[in-house]
Design a protein around this motif. Structure first.
Motif, PDB file in Angstrom:
ATOM      1  N   SER A  46      -2.195  -3.910  16.445  1.00  0.00           N
ATOM      2  CA  SER A  46      -1.581  -3.102  15.381  1.00  0.00           C
ATOM      3  C   SER A  46      -0.064  -3.275  15.371  1.00  0.00           C
ATOM      4  O   SER A  46       0.617  -2.641  14.570  1.00  0.00           O
ATOM      5  CB  SER A  46      -1.936  -1.619  15.552  1.00  0.00           C
TER       6      SER A  46
ATOM      7  N   LEU B  47      -3.452   1.641  16.273  1.00  0.00           N
ATOM      8  CA  LEU B  47      -2.375   2.242  15.487  1.00  0.00           C
ATOM      9  C   LEU B  47      -2.366   3.764  15.633  1.00  0.00           C
ATOM     10  O   LEU B  47      -1.343   4.354  15.940  1.00  0.00           O
ATOM     11  CB  LEU B  47      -2.524   1.826  14.009  1.00  0.00           C
TER      12      LEU B  47
ATOM     13  N   GLY C 133       8.341 -15.366   2.116  1.00  0.00           N
ATOM     14  CA  GLY C 133       8.115 -14.724   3.422  1.00  0.00           C
ATOM     15  C   GLY C 133       8.320 -15.716   4.551  1.00  0.00           C
ATOM     16  O   GLY C 133       8.986 -15.430   5.557  1.00  0.00           O
TER      17      GLY C 133
ATOM     18  N   LYS D 140      12.067  -8.548   1.078  1.00  0.00           N
ATOM     19  CA  LYS D 140      11.032  -9.127   0.218  1.00  0.00           C
ATOM     20  C   LYS D 140       9.851  -8.167   0.137  1.00  0.00           C
ATOM     21  O   LYS D 140       9.023  -8.098   1.036  1.00  0.00           O
ATOM     22  CB  LYS D 140      10.524 -10.464   0.777  1.00  0.00           C
ATOM     23  N   PRO D 141       9.776  -7.417  -0.960  1.00  0.00           N
ATOM     24  CA  PRO D 141       8.619  -6.531  -1.115  1.00  0.00           C
ATOM     25  C   PRO D 141       7.356  -7.358  -1.395  1.00  0.00           C
ATOM     26  O   PRO D 141       7.445  -8.557  -1.682  1.00  0.00           O
ATOM     27  CB  PRO D 141       8.976  -5.690  -2.347  1.00  0.00           C
TER      28      PRO D 141
ATOM     29  N   SER E 154      11.094 -15.873   7.577  1.00  0.00           N
ATOM     30  CA  SER E 154      10.660 -15.887   8.985  1.00  0.00           C
ATOM     31  C   SER E 154      11.305 -17.022   9.763  1.00  0.00           C
ATOM     32  O   SER E 154      11.656 -16.871  10.932  1.00  0.00           O
ATOM     33  CB  SER E 154       9.135 -16.038   9.074  1.00  0.00           C
TER      34      SER E 154
ATOM     35  N   ASN F  11       0.792  -1.233   0.000  1.00  0.00           N
ATOM     36  CA  ASN F  11       0.000   0.000   0.000  1.00  0.00           C
ATOM     37  C   ASN F  11       0.829   1.289   0.000  1.00  0.00           C
ATOM     38  O   ASN F  11       0.329   2.333  -0.402  1.00  0.00           O
ATOM     39  CB  ASN F  11      -1.010   0.005   1.161  1.00  0.00           C
TER      40      ASN F  11
ATOM     41  N   GLU G   1       4.449  -4.138  12.206  1.00  0.00           N
ATOM     42  CA  GLU G   1       3.643  -2.928  11.957  1.00  0.00           C
ATOM     43  C   GLU G   1       2.410  -3.429  11.216  1.00  0.00           C
ATOM     44  O   GLU G   1       2.489  -3.769  10.037  1.00  0.00           O
ATOM     45  CB  GLU G   1       4.420  -1.952  11.053  1.00  0.00           C
ATOM     46  N   LEU G   2       1.264  -3.470  11.906  1.00  0.00           N
ATOM     47  CA  LEU G   2       0.132  -4.228  11.369  1.00  0.00           C
ATOM     48  C   LEU G   2      -1.079  -3.349  11.047  1.00  0.00           C
ATOM     49  O   LEU G   2      -0.951  -2.151  10.867  1.00  0.00           O
ATOM     50  CB  LEU G   2      -0.221  -5.345  12.349  1.00  0.00           C
TER      51      LEU G   2
HETATM   52  P1  NAD Z   1      -0.132  -8.776   3.786  1.00  0.00           P
HETATM   53  O1  NAD Z   1       0.027  -9.104   5.219  1.00  0.00           O
HETATM   54  O2  NAD Z   1      -1.011  -9.618   2.959  1.00  0.00           O
HETATM   55  O3  NAD Z   1       1.306  -8.788   3.068  1.00  0.00           O
HETATM   56  C1  NAD Z   1       2.374  -8.015   3.535  1.00  0.00           C
HETATM   57  C2  NAD Z   1       3.670  -8.704   3.197  1.00  0.00           C
HETATM   58  O4  NAD Z   1       3.759  -9.917   3.945  1.00  0.00           O
HETATM   59  C3  NAD Z   1       3.799  -9.127   1.742  1.00  0.00           C
HETATM   60  O5  NAD Z   1       5.137  -8.964   1.340  1.00  0.00           O
HETATM   61  C4  NAD Z   1       3.403 -10.585   1.776  1.00  0.00           C
HETATM   62  O6  NAD Z   1       3.940 -11.347   0.724  1.00  0.00           O
HETATM   63  C5  NAD Z   1       3.973 -11.024   3.106  1.00  0.00           C
HETATM   64  N1  NAD Z   1       3.317 -12.167   3.725  1.00  0.00           N
HETATM   65  C6  NAD Z   1       2.010 -12.520   3.662  1.00  0.00           C
HETATM   66  N2  NAD Z   1       1.805 -13.655   4.362  1.00  0.00           N
HETATM   67  C7  NAD Z   1       3.014 -14.016   4.886  1.00  0.00           C
HETATM   68  C8  NAD Z   1       3.441 -15.094   5.696  1.00  0.00           C
HETATM   69  N3  NAD Z   1       2.610 -16.041   6.125  1.00  0.00           N
HETATM   70  N4  NAD Z   1       4.749 -15.162   6.042  1.00  0.00           N
HETATM   71  C9  NAD Z   1       5.616 -14.202   5.637  1.00  0.00           C
HETATM   72  N5  NAD Z   1       5.259 -13.160   4.847  1.00  0.00           N
HETATM   73  C10 NAD Z   1       3.960 -13.064   4.487  1.00  0.00           C
HETATM   74  O7  NAD Z   1      -0.534  -7.236   3.764  1.00  0.00           O
HETATM   75  P2  NAD Z   1      -0.856  -6.334   2.493  1.00  0.00           P
HETATM   76  O8  NAD Z   1      -2.191  -6.745   1.983  1.00  0.00           O
HETATM   77  O9  NAD Z   1       0.318  -6.314   1.588  1.00  0.00           O
HETATM   78  O10 NAD Z   1      -0.937  -4.882   3.172  1.00  0.00           O
HETATM   79  C11 NAD Z   1      -2.069  -4.378   3.771  1.00  0.00           C
HETATM   80  C12 NAD Z   1      -2.000  -4.538   5.275  1.00  0.00           C
HETATM   81  O11 NAD Z   1      -0.798  -3.921   5.759  1.00  0.00           O
HETATM   82  C13 NAD Z   1      -3.121  -3.820   5.992  1.00  0.00           C
HETATM   83  O12 NAD Z   1      -3.597  -4.628   7.026  1.00  0.00           O
HETATM   84  C14 NAD Z   1      -2.448  -2.562   6.554  1.00  0.00           C
HETATM   85  O13 NAD Z   1      -3.101  -2.024   7.675  1.00  0.00           O
HETATM   86  C15 NAD Z   1      -1.101  -3.086   6.868  1.00  0.00           C
HETATM   87  N6  NAD Z   1      -0.117  -1.979   6.932  1.00  0.00           N
HETATM   88  C16 NAD Z   1       0.382  -1.620   8.155  1.00  0.00           C
HETATM   89  C17 NAD Z   1       1.276  -0.546   8.244  1.00  0.00           C
HETATM   90  C18 NAD Z   1       1.835  -0.122   9.570  1.00  0.00           C
HETATM   91  O14 NAD Z   1       2.835   0.604   9.582  1.00  0.00           O
HETATM   92  N7  NAD Z   1       1.264  -0.520  10.692  1.00  0.00           N
HETATM   93  C19 NAD Z   1       1.667   0.134   7.093  1.00  0.00           C
HETATM   94  C20 NAD Z   1       1.144  -0.268   5.867  1.00  0.00           C
HETATM   95  C21 NAD Z   1       0.256  -1.341   5.803  1.00  0.00           C
END
Ligand code: NAD
Length: 474
Positions: free
Chosen positions: A450, A407, A207, A170-171, A211, A147, A245-246
């Protein structure tokens, strides 16, 4: 893009270990526009091995050397920033207005700030006869979401470099192309081989490999609470530190003495930032019960004023949401609001009028939202604002805190003592008073579900450091 089919490992663009690929879809057109290589655990092994080899030397690099690297990264980034903004707009539908301003500013301001902090940062602290050394934690795994793509890569890579860590990044697999340009920038800047490694891939494969990896000492993760939990569990066997950061469901409390015309316009803008896909978006607007109708009127006016269209068009103020899944999720949540009898003020299900393709959502406002409704409780990640009434200040605070997240929060009102009192009572990592200017030095992170990390500014170094206490004279 020439390096889309490769990974950046040990200072070189290398072939992936498998031939798996992923097609990227432009959310504004639903058409495929690029293909990237998808990694495996084997690619992660190679990247971790390179990062481990680079760590002993890089962890001992001088502050002046690391500042010089950051300055070079900044210079090359500035040369390529427009290209990056275009990529982000195509990949995830961020309006060009935002990708060329707020997003690029984020990267440049944080780079300048990191350099400023690094110049003065005390890596050694004296406490009587004890000396506390702040040492780089080691090899860090950096996992980022789609995002705010390049912005969040900067947020993690800058403190990692500043503290002398080496890294595997890993983006998001939805927005990998700006990460590839970023790796090209690192290469051109002369970042030593192995210090920065990039492996693209999905969360379940790359990912998870990051981890679990015993060669990675810490993880900095930004993304959903769902993935944050999985990463934390996967990292537990190797006892790595996971800074997360969730997600969020942030509150926006408007006090009775606020200027409602401005406050509600700002509230809608903050909720709909990045097409309603900001982690800290204040999606729950909490207003005095007697001011509900006035709020509804201002909110409708602000939401209806959005110009929805191609994100690359400078006239557009709202682009599409990220992908088909996100579109489906937002539609389901809007429908749930209707089904649970919230009052639909504007927007609703389906695409905006006149738009036939693309993941465009109607800017949607619900009033009379109650605490049992899904639109009050769940992160939607789309342009949907929920307005809830409160009866008195304690009620407003209780409503704001009635969430598993924490958050951010926004508070608007004229009496600054009351505004500050509410700020202290709200359980959230960032509290914004009367729509302040951005402060890049402020630590950013969440309470409760969060997350547990803090990024940005001096506090953003903490997750990349270990403390070593050397005690006594002998
Ligand atoms: P997502 O959790 O689906 O993916 C984020 C990243 O994690 C991606 O690179 C993805 O490939 C990886 N990922 C997914 N599952 C994984 C696993 N099981 N093990 C390791 N890596 C894994 O999130 P998204 O859809 O890309 O982003 C949106 C979410 O991010 C929203 O919930 C938003 O609130 C949160 N977000 C939080 C912050 C913050 O600073 N708190 C900032 C931006 C976005």
């Amino acid at each position: 893009m020439k390096n889309a089919s490769k990974f950046y490992i040990d200072g070189k663009w290398v072939e992936p270990s498998s031939n798996a690929t992923r097609n990227l879809v432009d959310p504004a057109t639903e058409k495929e526009f690029a293909t990237i290589a998808m990694g495996t655990a084997e690619d992660v092994d190679k990247a971790v091995a390179a990062a481990r080899r680079a760590f002993p030397k890089f962890s001992k690099s001088t502050i002046a050397e690391r500042i010089a690297l950051l300055e070079k990264i900044d210079t090359i980034f500035r040369r390529r920033e427009q290209e990056i903004a275009d990529i982000v707009t195509q990949q995830m539908g961020m309006t060009h207005n935002l990708s060329t301003t707020g997003l690029l500013d984020w990267c440049k301001v944080h780079t300048a700030l990191t350099i400023e902090i690094l110049r003065k940062f005390e890596f050694v602290e004296k406490m009587g006869t004890t000396t506390v050394y702040k040492e780089p934690i080691g090899v860090v795994g950096l996992i980022t979401p789609w995002n705010f793509p390049i912005g969040l890569i900067f947020t993690k890579v800058l403190p990692a470099i500043a503290t002398g860590c080496t890294m595997v990044c890993k983006p998001s697999e939805m927005t990998p192309l700006d990460g590839i340009v970023f790796a090209e920038i690192m290469d051109e800047a002369g970042v030593p081989a192995g210090v920065f490694n990039l492996v693209n891939g999905d969360g379940q494969t790359v990912g998870e490999a990051i981890s679990k990896h015993p060669g990675i000492d810490a993880i900095s993760f930004t993304g959903s609470t769902r993935a944050g939990i999985q990463i934390t569990k996967a990292a537990a066997d190797t006892v790595k530190r996971v800074a997360s950061e969730l997600g969020g469901k942030s509150a926006n409390i408007i006090l009775d003495d606020a200027d409602f015309a401005t406050a509600i316009e700002n509230a809608v803008a903050a909720c709909f930032y990045i097409n309603g896909q900001a982690c800290d978006a204040p999606t729950r607007l909490i207003v005095p019960r007697a001011r509900m109708e006035e709020t509804v009127e201002y909110a409708k006016k602000a939401a209806d004023a959005y110009v929805i269209g191609r994100p690359s068009d400078p006239k557009t103020t709202m682009g599409p949401v990220m992908n088909a899944n996100q579109f489906k999720r937002v539609q389901e949540m809007i429908q749930s609001g209707i089904d649970q009898a919230a009052r639909l003020v504007c927007g609703g299900t389906g695409r905006p009028e006149g738009i036939e393709a693309g993941y465009f959502v109607k800017p949607t406002v619900f009033a009379d939202v109650t605490r049992d409704m899904r639109i009050f409780r769940e992160e939607i990640f789309g342009p949907v604002l929920s307005i809830t009434a409160y009866d008195n200040l304690d009620d407003a605070i209780e409503i704001a805190n009635d969430t598993v997240y924490g958050l951010a929060a926004h508070i608007t009102g004229k009496d600054i003592d009351t505004v500050r009192h509410v700020a202290r009572e709200v359980r959230a990592g960032s509290v914004y008073l009367n729509t302040p200017d951005w402060d890049p030095k402020a630590p950013f992170g969440g309470y409760r579900q969060s997350g547990n990390g803090r990024e940005c500014g001096e506090h953003g170094f903490t997750d990349y450091l270990e403390l070593k206490a050397v005690i006594g004279h002998g």
